[in-house]
Design a protein around this motif. Sequence first.
Motif, PDB file in Angstrom:
ATOM      1  N   TRP A  72      10.199   0.825  -1.235  1.00  0.00           N
ATOM      2  CA  TRP A  72       9.877  -0.225  -2.372  1.00  0.00           C
ATOM      3  C   TRP A  72       8.217   0.766  -1.058  1.00  0.00           C
ATOM      4  O   TRP A  72       7.036   0.730  -2.830  1.00  0.00           O
ATOM      5  CB  TRP A  72       9.819  -1.316  -2.439  1.00  0.00           C
ATOM      6  CG  TRP A  72       8.909  -2.471  -3.252  1.00  0.00           C
ATOM      7  CD1 TRP A  72       9.001  -2.199  -4.997  1.00  0.00           C
ATOM      8  CD2 TRP A  72       7.504  -2.320  -3.388  1.00  0.00           C
ATOM      9  NE1 TRP A  72       7.914  -2.362  -5.518  1.00  0.00           N
ATOM     10  CE2 TRP A  72       7.602  -3.090  -5.020  1.00  0.00           C
ATOM     11  CE3 TRP A  72       6.725  -2.600  -2.344  1.00  0.00           C
ATOM     12  CZ2 TRP A  72       5.457  -3.410  -5.184  1.00  0.00           C
ATOM     13  CZ3 TRP A  72       6.059  -3.855  -2.588  1.00  0.00           C
ATOM     14  CH2 TRP A  72       5.246  -4.090  -3.922  1.00  0.00           C
ATOM     15  N   VAL A  73       7.668   0.503  -0.719  1.00  0.00           N
ATOM     16  CA  VAL A  73       6.405   0.187   0.067  1.00  0.00           C
ATOM     17  C   VAL A  73       5.808   1.506  -0.262  1.00  0.00           C
ATOM     18  O   VAL A  73       4.494   2.279  -1.014  1.00  0.00           O
ATOM     19  CB  VAL A  73       6.191  -0.578   0.899  1.00  0.00           C
ATOM     20  CG1 VAL A  73       4.451  -0.105   1.937  1.00  0.00           C
ATOM     21  CG2 VAL A  73       6.067  -1.710   1.298  1.00  0.00           C
ATOM     22  N   THR A  75       2.501 -11.273  -2.341  1.00  0.00           N
ATOM     23  CA  THR A  75       1.578 -11.263  -1.014  1.00  0.00           C
ATOM     24  C   THR A  75       1.335  -9.576  -1.626  1.00  0.00           C
ATOM     25  O   THR A  75       0.368  -8.973  -1.804  1.00  0.00           O
ATOM     26  CB  THR A  75       1.324 -11.382  -0.315  1.00  0.00           C
ATOM     27  OG1 THR A  75       1.236 -13.059  -0.087  1.00  0.00           O
ATOM     28  CG2 THR A  75       0.333 -11.265   0.723  1.00  0.00           C
ATOM     29  N   LEU A  76       2.406  -8.732  -2.042  1.00  0.00           N
ATOM     30  CA  LEU A  76       2.748  -8.015  -1.971  1.00  0.00           C
ATOM     31  C   LEU A  76       2.379  -7.491  -3.221  1.00  0.00           C
ATOM     32  O   LEU A  76       1.156  -6.313  -3.599  1.00  0.00           O
ATOM     33  CB  LEU A  76       4.268  -6.932  -1.735  1.00  0.00           C
ATOM     34  CG  LEU A  76       4.592  -6.966  -0.138  1.00  0.00           C
ATOM     35  CD1 LEU A  76       6.087  -6.838   0.343  1.00  0.00           C
ATOM     36  CD2 LEU A  76       3.878  -6.361   0.459  1.00  0.00           C
ATOM     37  N   ALA A  82      -4.949  -2.571  -4.978  1.00  0.00           N
ATOM     38  CA  ALA A  82      -5.040  -1.434  -4.327  1.00  0.00           C
ATOM     39  C   ALA A  82      -5.428  -0.581  -5.918  1.00  0.00           C
ATOM     40  O   ALA A  82      -6.297   0.567  -5.610  1.00  0.00           O
ATOM     41  CB  ALA A  82      -4.152  -1.126  -3.679  1.00  0.00           C
ATOM     42  N   ARG A  83      -4.973  -0.607  -6.474  1.00  0.00           N
ATOM     43  CA  ARG A  83      -5.433   0.461  -7.682  1.00  0.00           C
ATOM     44  C   ARG A  83      -6.119  -0.110  -8.644  1.00  0.00           C
ATOM     45  O   ARG A  83      -6.518   1.091  -9.064  1.00  0.00           O
ATOM     46  CB  ARG A  83      -3.900  -0.360  -8.813  1.00  0.00           C
ATOM     47  CG  ARG A  83      -2.108  -0.076  -9.252  1.00  0.00           C
ATOM     48  CD  ARG A  83      -0.857  -0.780  -9.755  1.00  0.00           C
ATOM     49  NE  ARG A  83       0.424   0.022  -9.508  1.00  0.00           N
ATOM     50  CZ  ARG A  83       1.172  -0.853 -10.122  1.00  0.00           C
ATOM     51  NH1 ARG A  83       0.965  -1.860 -10.638  1.00  0.00           N
ATOM     52  NH2 ARG A  83       2.375  -0.036 -10.218  1.00  0.00           N
ATOM     53  N   VAL A  84      -6.762  -1.173  -8.756  1.00  0.00           N
ATOM     54  CA  VAL A  84      -7.910  -1.515  -9.290  1.00  0.00           C
ATOM     55  C   VAL A  84      -9.407  -0.812  -7.627  1.00  0.00           C
ATOM     56  O   VAL A  84     -10.201   0.071  -9.364  1.00  0.00           O
ATOM     57  CB  VAL A  84      -8.552  -3.045  -9.096  1.00  0.00           C
ATOM     58  CG1 VAL A  84      -9.883  -3.413  -9.168  1.00  0.00           C
ATOM     59  CG2 VAL A  84      -7.673  -3.295 -10.561  1.00  0.00           C
ATOM     60  N   ALA A 120      -6.522   3.702   0.169  1.00  0.00           N
ATOM     61  CA  ALA A 120      -5.426   4.210   0.932  1.00  0.00           C
ATOM     62  C   ALA A 120      -4.742   3.645   2.600  1.00  0.00           C
ATOM     63  O   ALA A 120      -4.354   4.355   3.389  1.00  0.00           O
ATOM     64  CB  ALA A 120      -7.134   4.748   1.811  1.00  0.00           C
ATOM     65  N   GLN A 121      -5.179   2.349   3.012  1.00  0.00           N
ATOM     66  CA  GLN A 121      -4.692   1.455   3.920  1.00  0.00           C
ATOM     67  C   GLN A 121      -3.073   0.641   2.608  1.00  0.00           C
ATOM     68  O   GLN A 121      -2.776  -0.146   4.054  1.00  0.00           O
ATOM     69  CB  GLN A 121      -5.635   0.524   4.622  1.00  0.00           C
ATOM     70  CG  GLN A 121      -6.848   1.380   5.317  1.00  0.00           C
ATOM     71  CD  GLN A 121      -6.393   2.071   5.964  1.00  0.00           C
ATOM     72  OE1 GLN A 121      -5.860   1.356   6.620  1.00  0.00           O
ATOM     73  NE2 GLN A 121      -6.698   2.991   6.414  1.00  0.00           N
ATOM     74  N   PHE A 122      -3.472   0.653   1.820  1.00  0.00           N
ATOM     75  CA  PHE A 122      -1.776   0.451   1.080  1.00  0.00           C
ATOM     76  C   PHE A 122      -1.388  -0.169   2.106  1.00  0.00           C
ATOM     77  O   PHE A 122       0.084  -1.089   2.594  1.00  0.00           O
ATOM     78  CB  PHE A 122      -1.571   0.477  -0.202  1.00  0.00           C
ATOM     79  CG  PHE A 122      -0.289   0.294  -0.879  1.00  0.00           C
ATOM     80  CD1 PHE A 122      -0.798  -1.668  -1.171  1.00  0.00           C
ATOM     81  CD2 PHE A 122       0.846   0.291  -1.162  1.00  0.00           C
ATOM     82  CE1 PHE A 122       0.466  -1.918  -1.517  1.00  0.00           C
ATOM     83  CE2 PHE A 122       1.995   0.153  -1.405  1.00  0.00           C
ATOM     84  CZ  PHE A 122       1.856  -1.284  -1.811  1.00  0.00           C
ATOM     85  N   VAL A 123       0.010   0.719   2.433  1.00  0.00           N
ATOM     86  CA  VAL A 123       0.843   1.159   3.660  1.00  0.00           C
ATOM     87  C   VAL A 123       1.207   0.311   4.294  1.00  0.00           C
ATOM     88  O   VAL A 123       1.697   0.197   4.932  1.00  0.00           O
ATOM     89  CB  VAL A 123       1.412   2.590   3.257  1.00  0.00           C
ATOM     90  CG1 VAL A 123       2.443   3.066   5.134  1.00  0.00           C
ATOM     91  CG2 VAL A 123       1.432   3.891   2.517  1.00  0.00           C
ATOM     92  N   ARG A 124       0.038   1.057   5.706  1.00  0.00           N
ATOM     93  CA  ARG A 124      -0.428  -0.235   6.438  1.00  0.00           C
ATOM     94  C   ARG A 124      -0.775  -1.482   6.433  1.00  0.00           C
ATOM     95  O   ARG A 124       0.096  -1.976   7.279  1.00  0.00           O
ATOM     96  CB  ARG A 124      -1.739   0.495   7.420  1.00  0.00           C
ATOM     97  CG  ARG A 124      -2.370  -0.031   9.000  1.00  0.00           C
ATOM     98  CD  ARG A 124      -3.246   0.765   9.238  1.00  0.00           C
ATOM     99  NE  ARG A 124      -3.618   0.277  10.165  1.00  0.00           N
ATOM    100  CZ  ARG A 124      -4.373   0.552  11.130  1.00  0.00           C
ATOM    101  NH1 ARG A 124      -5.533   0.741  10.780  1.00  0.00           N
ATOM    102  NH2 ARG A 124      -5.084  -0.092  11.884  1.00  0.00           N
TER     103      ARG A 124
END
Length: 195
Positions: A91-92, A155-156, A163-165, A177-181
């Motif tokens: 999902w991430v 939270t996710l 992150a979308r905004v 750019a740091q979303f996955v981390r």
Amino acid sequence: MADGTSERVRPRDRILETAQDMFHKHGIKGVGVDAITEAAGTNKMTLYRHFESKDDLVIECLRATACKAGAMWDAFEAEYPSDKLAQLHAWVRKAADMLRADSRGCDMANAAIELSETDHPARRVIKELKEAQRDRLVALCRDAGVGQAELLADTLSLLLEGARVSMQSVGAEGPSAQFVRMAEGLIVSFRGASR
């Protein structure tokens, strides 16, 4: 659709696909029925035969978006049938792929912002669809062994919405750019607190 495709796709489906694409690119209020029918290679009479109003078309577009999301969840289950944690990580990764592929954001969130009238018929549908997505993410977090599954899911979800905004406002080099981390760190942190 000059290649003959428009004749093979049913008018209702053609209108729906065209409207989804145009609403996504230009916003709901930025696209009129005339533009949709012209782009779909049809006319207003046909549109109104299939959809009672533009609002009805908007609602069907949102439901179609939710169906695509449902297929995503099914793909996670098919790829990792007995590993809920792997599904959560998938999902991430999928959320990150969507961020990179399209800076326009979530169609449902965009519609909720654009359709600010609290009694707009699409607002109820957006709420129902977003709640269903949340419920699925909560269940996945719980099944992945997270003790505070609702808190992690929320939270996710908020991280993804943010992150979308961020993607829309400052681009791919910004915080998104740091979303996955960040998301992976949250999962590790919540799972660690559950033990």
